[in-house]
Scaffold this motif. Structure first.
Motif, PDB file in Angstrom:
ATOM      1  N   GLU A   1       0.874  -1.172   0.000  1.00  0.00           N
ATOM      2  CA  GLU A   1       0.000   0.000   0.000  1.00  0.00           C
ATOM      3  C   GLU A   1       0.914   1.227   0.000  1.00  0.00           C
ATOM      4  O   GLU A   1       1.924   1.234   0.706  1.00  0.00           O
ATOM      5  CB  GLU A   1      -0.862   0.027   1.268  1.00  0.00           C
ATOM      6  CG  GLU A   1      -1.941  -1.032   1.305  1.00  0.00           C
ATOM      7  CD  GLU A   1      -2.985  -0.832   0.216  1.00  0.00           C
ATOM      8  OE1 GLU A   1      -3.389   0.322  -0.028  1.00  0.00           O
ATOM      9  OE2 GLU A   1      -3.384  -1.834  -0.409  1.00  0.00           O
ATOM     10  N   PRO A   2       0.586   2.260  -0.778  1.00  0.00           N
ATOM     11  CA  PRO A   2       1.453   3.452  -0.769  1.00  0.00           C
ATOM     12  C   PRO A   2       1.575   4.029   0.641  1.00  0.00           C
ATOM     13  O   PRO A   2       0.587   4.115   1.362  1.00  0.00           O
ATOM     14  CB  PRO A   2       0.729   4.434  -1.696  1.00  0.00           C
ATOM     15  CG  PRO A   2      -0.143   3.574  -2.555  1.00  0.00           C
ATOM     16  CD  PRO A   2      -0.542   2.401  -1.696  1.00  0.00           C
ATOM     17  N   ALA A   3       2.790   4.384   1.025  1.00  0.00           N
ATOM     18  CA  ALA A   3       3.048   4.965   2.346  1.00  0.00           C
ATOM     19  C   ALA A   3       3.520   6.405   2.165  1.00  0.00           C
ATOM     20  O   ALA A   3       4.139   6.740   1.153  1.00  0.00           O
ATOM     21  CB  ALA A   3       4.110   4.150   3.082  1.00  0.00           C
ATOM     22  N   ALA A   4       3.241   7.224   3.157  1.00  0.00           N
ATOM     23  CA  ALA A   4       3.674   8.621   3.102  1.00  0.00           C
ATOM     24  C   ALA A   4       5.191   8.692   3.224  1.00  0.00           C
ATOM     25  O   ALA A   4       5.794   7.939   3.987  1.00  0.00           O
ATOM     26  CB  ALA A   4       3.022   9.405   4.241  1.00  0.00           C
ATOM     27  N   LEU A   5       5.793   9.588   2.470  1.00  0.00           N
ATOM     28  CA  LEU A   5       7.232   9.818   2.591  1.00  0.00           C
ATOM     29  C   LEU A   5       7.512  10.566   3.893  1.00  0.00           C
ATOM     30  O   LEU A   5       6.701  11.401   4.309  1.00  0.00           O
ATOM     31  CB  LEU A   5       7.742  10.649   1.408  1.00  0.00           C
ATOM     32  CG  LEU A   5       7.816   9.915   0.071  1.00  0.00           C
ATOM     33  CD1 LEU A   5       7.973  10.921  -1.063  1.00  0.00           C
ATOM     34  CD2 LEU A   5       8.957   8.921   0.063  1.00  0.00           C
ATOM     35  N   PRO A   6       8.641  10.285   4.540  1.00  0.00           N
ATOM     36  CA  PRO A   6       8.948  11.038   5.763  1.00  0.00           C
ATOM     37  C   PRO A   6       9.228  12.502   5.423  1.00  0.00           C
ATOM     38  O   PRO A   6       9.767  12.793   4.356  1.00  0.00           O
ATOM     39  CB  PRO A   6      10.204  10.352   6.303  1.00  0.00           C
ATOM     40  CG  PRO A   6      10.777   9.587   5.165  1.00  0.00           C
ATOM     41  CD  PRO A   6       9.661   9.299   4.221  1.00  0.00           C
ATOM     42  N   PRO A   7       8.867  13.430   6.316  1.00  0.00           N
ATOM     43  CA  PRO A   7       9.191  14.841   6.077  1.00  0.00           C
ATOM     44  C   PRO A   7      10.701  15.021   5.970  1.00  0.00           C
ATOM     45  O   PRO A   7      11.459  14.326   6.647  1.00  0.00           O
ATOM     46  CB  PRO A   7       8.643  15.558   7.309  1.00  0.00           C
ATOM     47  CG  PRO A   7       7.771  14.578   8.013  1.00  0.00           C
ATOM     48  CD  PRO A   7       8.187  13.211   7.589  1.00  0.00           C
ATOM     49  N   ALA A   8      11.127  15.952   5.140  1.00  0.00           N
ATOM     50  CA  ALA A   8      12.559  16.181   4.895  1.00  0.00           C
ATOM     51  C   ALA A   8      13.330  16.435   6.196  1.00  0.00           C
ATOM     52  O   ALA A   8      14.456  15.972   6.350  1.00  0.00           O
ATOM     53  CB  ALA A   8      12.741  17.355   3.932  1.00  0.00           C
TER      54      ALA A   8
END
Length: 151
Positions: free
Chosen positions: A19-26
């Motif tokens: 399932e697509p996961a959110a990228l971590p904030p920079a």
């Protein structure tokens, strides 16, 4: 004749697409190498260990596993995540070693959402990460993080 990718697909077991996961904030990737050094206690005494670390959604180190073998370090981390009841699809996992196809394979099988590597992935590992919707990020020594997957 089949391509290298087709040959690998025949050799490796079928993996489920994540399932697509959110990228971590920079900002969670800033100072990452220094934070890993602080968390990697055993390596200071031996100097020859790979580490796999899990960072939670707040960007805090929750687990750090080390081993002489890079595959073993990730195996230990996956086991520790399961034991702790932590959902590896949230937050992100970091490997301090070369990002091989086997590590991508392990990450997908363990249903990790994001794999961060301190060394650049090969074209084949990027292809597999994309195919299985694993977020793949490289954090180079002096440059900004590079997101390889999703493209």
């Amino acid at each position: 004749a089949c391509s290298r990718v087709e040959a690998l697909e025949q050799a490796l077991p079928q993996l489920q697409i994540l399932e697509p996961a959110a990228l971590p904030p920079a900002e969670h990737l800033q100072g990452l190498r220094e934070r890993i050094e602080q968390a990697q206690h055993m390596a200071r005494s031996s100097g020859a260990l790979h580490a796999a670390l899990y960072f939670d959604e707040q960007g805090e180190v929750r687990l750090c596993q080390e081993d002489i073998g890079r595959h073993n370090a990730l195996d230990k981390l996956i086991g520790a995540l399961l034991q702790a009841g932590i959902d590896g699809s949230q937050g992100f996992t970091v490997v301090t070693s070369r990002c091989s196809l086997e590590l991508i394979h392990k990450a997908v099988r363990a249903r990790l959402g994001t794999l961060v590597s301190l060394s650049a992935p090969t074209a084949l590992t990027v292809q597999w990460a994309n195919k299985h919707r694993l977020n793949l990020i490289h954090v180079p020594h002096r440059n900004a993080p590079r997101i390889y997957s999703p493209v």
